[in-house]
Design an enzyme around this catalytic site. Structure first.
Site, PDB file in Angstrom:
ATOM      1  N   ASP A   1      23.884 -61.451   5.414  1.00 35.02           N
ATOM      2  CA  ASP A   1      23.101 -60.260   5.696  1.00 35.02           C
ATOM      3  C   ASP A   1      23.936 -59.222   6.440  1.00 35.02           C
ATOM      4  O   ASP A   1      24.702 -59.560   7.346  1.00 35.02           O
ATOM      5  CB  ASP A   1      21.887 -60.649   6.546  1.00 35.02           C
TER       6      ASP A   1
ATOM      7  N   GLU B   1      25.931 -58.882   1.555  1.00 30.01           N
ATOM      8  CA  GLU B   1      25.148 -57.653   1.497  1.00 30.01           C
ATOM      9  C   GLU B   1      26.045 -56.567   2.101  1.00 30.01           C
ATOM     10  O   GLU B   1      26.161 -56.440   3.313  1.00 30.01           O
ATOM     11  CB  GLU B   1      23.851 -57.777   2.295  1.00 30.01           C
TER      12      GLU B   1
END
Length: 537
Positions: free
Chosen positions: A205, A259
């Site tokens: 993330d 990401e």
């Protein structure tokens, strides 16, 4: 022919499960691992090759689980660690790999490290794991700098002893200090913990945000065009080289998937070098409008950037952070960038779903891996009329509703029936944690299963073909000459993809078989806003 290799991340069709909204097994209105296990047959029949789970860890749920208290425990809302291990094993029995989300930029404010830091004195080792600083102003009453939270408002919160701590997201998500060896060692051990339990990959993330300029300067584009004080700093690459060493230490290949939101293709590609991450999400493609020239340019730029480092590209249309693409494509003008989140007072849902179906065939035909966000296979639109008192996303609340937030793409899935909860929860359960529209009965899995022309059956057909067609997945592609506002390319001998983004029907080229089309054809013509896969001579 491009064979399926052990480097599965280069070609796989990967399905994102947002656990709170996939399926509720225990009847409390919140999705859980029992619900996922009960629906594994749906995913197997769909034809996906891996599941990516958004965070399932222990959390106060200040930001939908991206505020983690303990990465080694499953949150009781979702189940137990033993059940997670059973789910991994049951998925593997079906030939489905498992990817879990790891959040390196921050933890929960209820994490043991942060509670210890709050109890410790300024300048202590406990506080050095985070970004505690003195404030500005005569009495330290002003934040240490002018950085703003991605969720709105200041990126700093003051604690009772007068210091401030950094949180680029919500105040409940204090940023970690990756200059600390203890932080680095802890996260590498977290990777081993999940790899040892059979997890096949890690989704990272906010991968480009971990490192910060230790001077914490105010950020002004005019003064600091490069480097950014907290995005895409060179120190990030050392972090992921350490992670890659962990992933490569296993006999069965493990994958790291980033990401990475970056506008510069060259900087983006650096994260995909041979000793760093394996793949990263292609957000330029997700944000591209329904425009042939723009899409082609995006594809070319993506393939070129990945080729330079020998990485495989990824293709994604929606996820848990953006407006669902049925709604984005149904806006009055989708020829420019689609935008990530905004209110949409005028949306032609039928047009949006038609374009979404065409875009699905496009993405599945492109070289590399493809991601499917849960509900995408049902053609679900964004839910925009959620009452304020039912909204959960901190973005909505921290911007006083100016940003609609992400709840609209996180509404629980409809499985069966004519009314809420549409089989998401057992009968007589409480209402789902987010309300489902009363008009979704025709979008349930059960309703679409019986309709050969449904979006669900289009996805099943296309994903099955993608897994068995030897030229699809990873490998080369070649553009074909085509009229304006039409995309046409081949994937090796015998396979052609056509996408008609014009306003007039397109005559099909010579072909021996129509493998799939996103909309019914007539008289050998490809209608507007339609894609087709052809077996060509």
């Amino acid at each position: 022919m491009t064979p399926r290799t052990t480097d599965w991340w280069r070609h796989a069709a990967i399905y994102q499960v947002y656990p709170r909204s996939f399926a509720d097994g225990n009847g409390d209105g919140i999705g859980d691992l029992t619900g996922v296990r009960s629906r594994l047959d749906h995913l197997q029949r769909l034809g996906i090759e891996a599941i990516w789970f958004s965070p399932w860890y222990l959390t106060p749920m200040a930001d939908a689980g991206y505020d983690v208290t303990d990465f080694r425990q499953i949150d009781p809302r979702f189940g137990t660690l033993a059940e997670a291990e059973k789910l991994i094993a049951e998925a593997h029995e079906r030939g489905i790999r498992i990817i879990v989300d790891v959040v390196p930029n921050h933890v929960s404010n209820e994490h043991a490290w942060f509670t210890a830091a709050l109890a410790a004195a300024p300048g202590s080792p406990e506080r050095d794991l985070f970004w505690f600083r003195e404030g500005r102003g005569e009495n330290g009453e002003l934040p240490p700098n002018e950085w703003q939270s991605i969720f709105g408002g200041s990126a700093w919160t003051r604690v009772p002893d007068g210091q401030w701590y950094l949180h680029l997201f919500a105040p409940e998500q204090p940023d970690l200090n990756w200059r600390s060896p203890l932080v680095r060692a802890e996260y590498e051990d977290i990777l081993r913990f999940w790899f040892d339990r059979g997890v096949d990959g890690i989704r990272v993330d906010s991968a480009a945000m971990c490192s910060k300029d230790p001077d914490l300067p105010d950020y002004d584009h005019a003064r600091f065009p490069d480097p950014h004080p907290y995005v895409d700093r060179d120190e990030n690459h050392e972090i992921y080289r350490g992670w890659r060493a962990v992933a490569d230490s296993y006999a069965e290949p493990r994958a790291l998937i980033g990401e990475v939101w970056l506008a510069d293709p060259a900087r983006f590609a650096q994260y995909l070098r041979a000793d760093e991450l394996h793949t990263a999400f292609n957000f330029d493609f997700l944000g591209c409008g329904w425009d042939a020239a723009a899409l082609r340019a995006c594809v070319d730029q993506t393939l070129a950037a990945h080729a330079g480092v020998g990485a495989a590209s990824t293709w994604v249309l929606s996820n848990h952070d953006v407006t669902r693409h049925v709604t984005r494509y149904g806006r009055p003008d989708t020829s420019t960038a689609a935008g990530i989140r905004q209110y949409n007072p005028e949306v032609d849902e039928d047009l949006g779903r038609r374009r979404a179906r065409a875009a699905a065939l496009l993405t599945m035909a492109l070289p590399g891996a493809v991601y499917v966000y849960q509900g995408e296979e049902l053609g679900l639109p964004e839910v925009e009329d959620i009452p304020a008192d039912r909204r959960d996303d901190p973005i909505y609340h921290r911007t006083n509703g100016k940003d609609p937030g992400r709840d609209g793409c996180r509404v629980p899935l409809p499985w069966t029936g004519d009314t809420e909860p549409y089989g998401f929860s057992p009968a007589d359960s409480p209402s789902p944690w987010l309300p489902q529209p009363p008009t979704w009965s025709h979008l349930t899995v059960a309703a679409q299963d019986k309709d050969p022309d449904s979006t669900l059956n289009l996805y099943r057909t296309a994903l099955t073909l993608r897994a068995t067609e030897p030229t699809l997945g990873d490998g080369p592609m070649q553009w074909l000459d085509s009229p304006r506002n039409v995309l046409a390319f081949t994937r090796g001998e015998g396979f052609t993809c056509l996408v008609n983004l014009s306003t007039t029907p397109l005559p099909l080229p010579p072909h021996t078989q129509l493998l799939a089309s996103s909309h019914p054809l007539s008289e050998n013509l490809l209608p507007p806003d339609t894609s087709a896969w052809l077996r060509t001579p």
